[in-house]
Scaffold this active site. Sequence first.
Site, PDB file in Angstrom:
ATOM      1  N   ARG A  60       0.851  -1.183   0.000  1.00  0.00           N
ATOM      2  CA  ARG A  60       0.000   0.000   0.000  1.00  0.00           C
ATOM      3  C   ARG A  60       0.893   1.241   0.000  1.00  0.00           C
ATOM      4  O   ARG A  60       1.467   1.615   1.014  1.00  0.00           O
ATOM      5  CB  ARG A  60      -0.884  -0.025   1.260  1.00  0.00           C
ATOM      6  N   HIS A  87      -3.654   4.133   5.029  1.00  0.00           N
ATOM      7  CA  HIS A  87      -4.786   3.226   5.191  1.00  0.00           C
ATOM      8  C   HIS A  87      -6.057   3.900   4.685  1.00  0.00           C
ATOM      9  O   HIS A  87      -6.941   3.251   4.143  1.00  0.00           O
ATOM     10  CB  HIS A  87      -4.930   2.842   6.662  1.00  0.00           C
ATOM     11  N   TYR A 118       3.963   5.445  10.744  1.00  0.00           N
ATOM     12  CA  TYR A 118       4.398   4.146  11.258  1.00  0.00           C
ATOM     13  C   TYR A 118       5.346   3.402  10.313  1.00  0.00           C
ATOM     14  O   TYR A 118       5.698   2.258  10.559  1.00  0.00           O
ATOM     15  CB  TYR A 118       3.168   3.270  11.549  1.00  0.00           C
TER      16      TYR A 118
END
Length: 303
Positions: free
Chosen positions: A223, A227, A235
């Site tokens: 990805r 998100h 992160y």
Amino acid sequence: LRLLITARQVDQVIGKADSHWHASYGEEAVPVGCFSALLPTDISIPHYRSAVIASLVRGADLRRLIAGVLGKVTGPGRGRPRAEIMGDVGSNHFAMFSGTLGPTLGYATGAGLASKLQKSGRVALVTFGDGTVNSGLFHESLNMASMFKLPTIFVCQDNQYAITTRADVAIPGSITARGSGYGMPAIEVDGNDVLAVYAQVRQAADRARAGEGPTFIHAVTYRLGGHWSSDPTPYRSKEEVAHWAARDPIPRLSAQLLAEGAVTQARIDAFAADATAQATAALEAAQADPWPAQADLQGEAYA
């Protein structure tokens, strides 16, 4: 290539209008490769991150799709956003916008059972993220599909993150081995190679139609975005993202086709421009559509 580019441009246009949109930036080769490899009569069940892309591949109308995302009455769900059946591409396509993970595995297993009982020759394919392999329904579904040799294809779209948690932290052991543990062929494929994904799904579909049962495909991708659209991804490192950006499925396939002389750069640029224009026009039209009335939301309930 056109489908890959269209998927990305549509995701970007929706993401600008909805900061919580879950785009497939960098992962497009998995849904495009999977759902374009099926027959029109086969049953397709994408997960939330790939729902719009899979619907487009299966022939859905872009304006209706975006209206559905926005919760407008003109959408396939008539105002019920992100948890709807895409009826405009036939009853063999279930595009779930719900963030509830796991149930789609049960839908695909049930569809495979129905196909076997009806002797219809139809194959059911479901995609799901790496985090979903920890759900109980994952194990129950694969076990049942293997027991009864159901014509179901399970595709793990492994983007290596369950929201903010790395898959190698959240998932002990090998994801591919989880499929083989239930007595079915388990294949790991480069999820950024759309042709490889397509080929594996076609092979799995041929096996299923021949009565040889289910297949588990572990499609390793990444990805590139957050998100959701506004996720700044604190992160993970910039180096990690750059590593995978060099394996982006769109420039990868573009380079291959350019080298083969199958397409020109001008045509590739036209794909992107056309997709952006169509998505923008569809978004503007959907934004002008009416919201559902109370009667729209109360109707068509099953009791």
